[in-house]
Design a protein around this motif. Structure first.
Motif, mmCIF file in Angstrom:
data_model
loop_
_atom_site.group_PDB
_atom_site.id
_atom_site.type_symbol
_atom_site.label_atom_id
_atom_site.label_comp_id
_atom_site.label_asym_id
_atom_site.label_seq_id
_atom_site.Cartn_x
_atom_site.Cartn_y
_atom_site.Cartn_z
ATOM 1 N N MET A 1 0.841 -1.204 0.000
ATOM 2 C CA MET A 1 0.000 0.000 0.000
ATOM 3 C C MET A 1 0.874 1.252 0.000
ATOM 4 S SD MET A 1 -2.943 -1.182 2.753
ATOM 5 C CE MET A 1 -3.637 0.474 2.828
ATOM 6 N N HIS A 2 1.940 1.211 0.766
ATOM 7 C CA HIS A 2 2.862 2.341 0.838
ATOM 8 C C HIS A 2 3.525 2.579 -0.515
ATOM 9 C CE1 HIS A 2 6.834 4.198 1.719
ATOM 10 N NE2 HIS A 2 6.132 4.907 2.583
ATOM 11 N N THR A 3 3.948 1.510 -1.176
ATOM 12 C CA THR A 3 4.576 1.630 -2.489
ATOM 13 C C THR A 3 3.611 2.231 -3.500
ATOM 14 O OG1 THR A 3 6.038 -0.245 -2.072
ATOM 15 C CG2 THR A 3 5.647 0.341 -4.378
ATOM 16 N N ARG A 4 2.375 1.740 -3.507
ATOM 17 C CA ARG A 4 1.388 2.261 -4.468
ATOM 18 C C ARG A 4 1.035 3.715 -4.163
ATOM 19 N NH1 ARG A 4 -1.274 -3.249 -3.405
ATOM 20 N NH2 ARG A 4 -0.414 -4.558 -5.066
ATOM 21 N N ALA A 5 0.986 4.082 -2.873
ATOM 22 C CA ALA A 5 0.735 5.487 -2.523
ATOM 23 C C ALA A 5 1.868 6.366 -3.047
ATOM 24 C CB ALA A 5 0.593 5.626 -1.011
ATOM 25 N N ALA B 1 3.976 10.302 -7.037
ATOM 26 C CA ALA B 1 4.892 10.584 -8.141
ATOM 27 C C ALA B 1 4.127 10.982 -9.405
ATOM 28 C CB ALA B 1 5.770 9.362 -8.419
ATOM 29 N N ALA B 2 2.951 10.370 -9.604
ATOM 30 C CA ALA B 2 2.127 10.723 -10.766
ATOM 31 C C ALA B 2 1.645 12.159 -10.675
ATOM 32 C CB ALA B 2 0.936 9.763 -10.865
ATOM 33 N N VAL B 3 1.277 12.605 -9.470
ATOM 34 C CA VAL B 3 0.875 13.998 -9.270
ATOM 35 C C VAL B 3 2.064 14.920 -9.483
ATOM 36 C CG1 VAL B 3 -0.024 15.651 -7.589
ATOM 37 C CG2 VAL B 3 -0.979 13.340 -7.685
ATOM 38 N N ARG B 4 3.231 14.506 -8.984
ATOM 39 C CA ARG B 4 4.449 15.312 -9.133
ATOM 40 C C ARG B 4 4.764 15.546 -10.613
ATOM 41 N NH1 ARG B 4 7.729 12.067 -6.575
ATOM 42 N NH2 ARG B 4 7.279 12.902 -4.506
ATOM 43 N N ARG B 5 4.558 14.531 -11.432
ATOM 44 C CA ARG B 5 4.840 14.679 -12.862
ATOM 45 C C ARG B 5 3.870 15.627 -13.548
ATOM 46 N NH1 ARG B 5 5.892 9.105 -12.146
ATOM 47 N NH2 ARG B 5 3.839 8.489 -12.921
ATOM 48 N N ARG B 6 2.769 15.917 -12.899
ATOM 49 C CA ARG B 6 1.772 16.832 -13.473
ATOM 50 C C ARG B 6 1.847 18.238 -12.885
ATOM 51 N NH1 ARG B 6 0.223 11.711 -13.967
ATOM 52 N NH2 ARG B 6 -1.157 11.088 -15.690
ATOM 53 N N LEU B 7 2.840 18.506 -12.059
ATOM 54 C CA LEU B 7 3.010 19.855 -11.538
ATOM 55 C C LEU B 7 3.292 20.834 -12.676
ATOM 56 C CD1 LEU B 7 5.303 19.401 -8.371
ATOM 57 C CD2 LEU B 7 2.936 20.221 -8.403
ATOM 58 N N PRO B 8 2.829 22.062 -12.558
ATOM 59 C CA PRO B 8 3.250 23.084 -13.518
ATOM 60 C C PRO B 8 4.711 23.443 -13.241
ATOM 61 C CG PRO B 8 1.972 24.091 -11.771
ATOM 62 C CD PRO B 8 1.910 22.601 -11.532
ATOM 63 N N GLU C 1 11.990 25.690 -13.415
ATOM 64 C CA GLU C 1 12.038 24.869 -12.203
ATOM 65 C C GLU C 1 10.750 24.046 -12.138
ATOM 66 O OE1 GLU C 1 12.695 25.058 -7.348
ATOM 67 O OE2 GLU C 1 12.706 26.912 -8.516
ATOM 68 N N THR C 2 10.890 22.744 -11.934
ATOM 69 C CA THR C 2 9.733 21.845 -11.930
ATOM 70 C C THR C 2 9.399 21.291 -10.556
ATOM 71 O OG1 THR C 2 11.130 19.919 -12.448
ATOM 72 C CG2 THR C 2 10.191 21.144 -14.314
ATOM 73 N N TYR C 3 10.387 21.269 -9.632
ATOM 74 C CA TYR C 3 10.141 20.650 -8.324
ATOM 75 C C TYR C 3 11.220 21.077 -7.347
ATOM 76 C CZ TYR C 3 9.394 17.023 -4.768
ATOM 77 O OH TYR C 3 9.158 16.362 -3.584
ATOM 78 N N GLU C 4 10.875 21.116 -6.071
ATOM 79 C CA GLU C 4 11.869 21.302 -5.028
ATOM 80 C C GLU C 4 11.374 20.664 -3.735
ATOM 81 O OE1 GLU C 4 12.537 25.480 -4.527
ATOM 82 O OE2 GLU C 4 10.783 25.754 -3.245
ATOM 83 N N THR C 5 12.321 20.268 -2.899
ATOM 84 C CA THR C 5 11.975 19.670 -1.611
ATOM 85 C C THR C 5 13.129 19.908 -0.634
ATOM 86 O OG1 THR C 5 11.151 17.659 -0.519
ATOM 87 C CG2 THR C 5 12.921 17.378 -2.130
#
Length: 232
Positions: free
Chosen positions: A28-32, A37-44, A168-172
């Motif tokens: 479940m953790h892996t699928r979450a 990651a799928a949402v991250r790929r759709r970030l503006p 810039e596409t992502y930061e953490t």
């Protein structure tokens, strides 16, 4: 000497039942994670202003740090200006240990360049990189635009190059950079985990403060693989 507390001992059948129950949650953790990651790929993304950093050949544009690839991952290494190697950040040092030439080669196969930025002077940061034997490209942002500034360091940022423009596409930051620390993921699989006080562990498990074990005898732990010099 305090007696070490150990996990409960059971027969093989009971152990396998408990392991199977945990496996359900692990999947479940892996699928979450896949869903996130799928949402991250759709970030503006947001356009970067033209900015330079300093490398071995002097000032270069951010787009040149990509080395001709489409994507760039940058880790911002915290720097103590003028300090000797043993006083540099143990957390940032830990984060770089796994980022070896082989890892960077695999990233390059997916059109990604990995680089390290630091607000320290170029001469200081390249001396530290070479002392540690690291091969990833490093750059100084000491004289760069504020657009590359971070809290102090430890941030991870991702960029995309489209022709001559950079976005810039992502930061953490904080625990968001744990993908760079396979040590922690491996420790999570062991009986005692990371052995840090914030963890939810049974009573009696060995624990101390988070990150306290990243420095030993006055140096970041990884430095002891590079030198036997004592701290004066």
């Amino acid at each position: 000497m305090k007696e070490l507390v150990i996990p409960k001992i059971v027969d093989r059948d009971e152990w396998e039942r408990a392991r199977a129950e945990l496996l359900v949650r692990e999947k479940m953790h892996t699928r979450a994670g896949d869903e996130i990651a799928a949402v991250r790929r759709r970030l503006p993304m947001t356009r970067m202003e033209v900015v330079t950093v300093v490398g071995p050949d002097g000032p270069v544009l951010l787009r040149d740090v990509f080395q001709g690839r489409r994507m760039l991952i940058v880790y911002h290494f915290m720097w103590s200006r003028g300090a000797p190697h043993d006083k540099q950040c143990e957390g940032c040092t830990h984060s770089q240990v796994a980022m070896n030439a082989a890892v960077c080669a695999y990233l390059a196969e997916r059109d990604v360049t990995y680089a390290v930025f630091s607000a320290g002077p170029w001469s200081e940061i390249v001396a530290y990189r070479d002392f540690m034997g690291w091969t990833a490209p490093w750059y100084s942002t000491a004289d760069s635009s504020e657009v590359l500034a971070t809290r102090t360091g430890g941030d991870l940022r991702c960029y995309l190059r489209v022709n001559d423009e950079v976005f810039e596409t992502y930061e953490t930051k904080w625990r968001g950079i744990e993908a760079m620390l396979p040590t922690l993921q491996l420790l999570d699989m062991t009986a005692y985990g990371r052995q840090e006080t914030w963890e939810d562990s049974p009573d009696g498990w060995p624990q101390d403060q988070a990150g306290s074990w990243w420095r030993r005898d006055g140096r970041p732990v990884a430095q002891w693989t590079r030198t036997n010099a004592t701290i004066k």
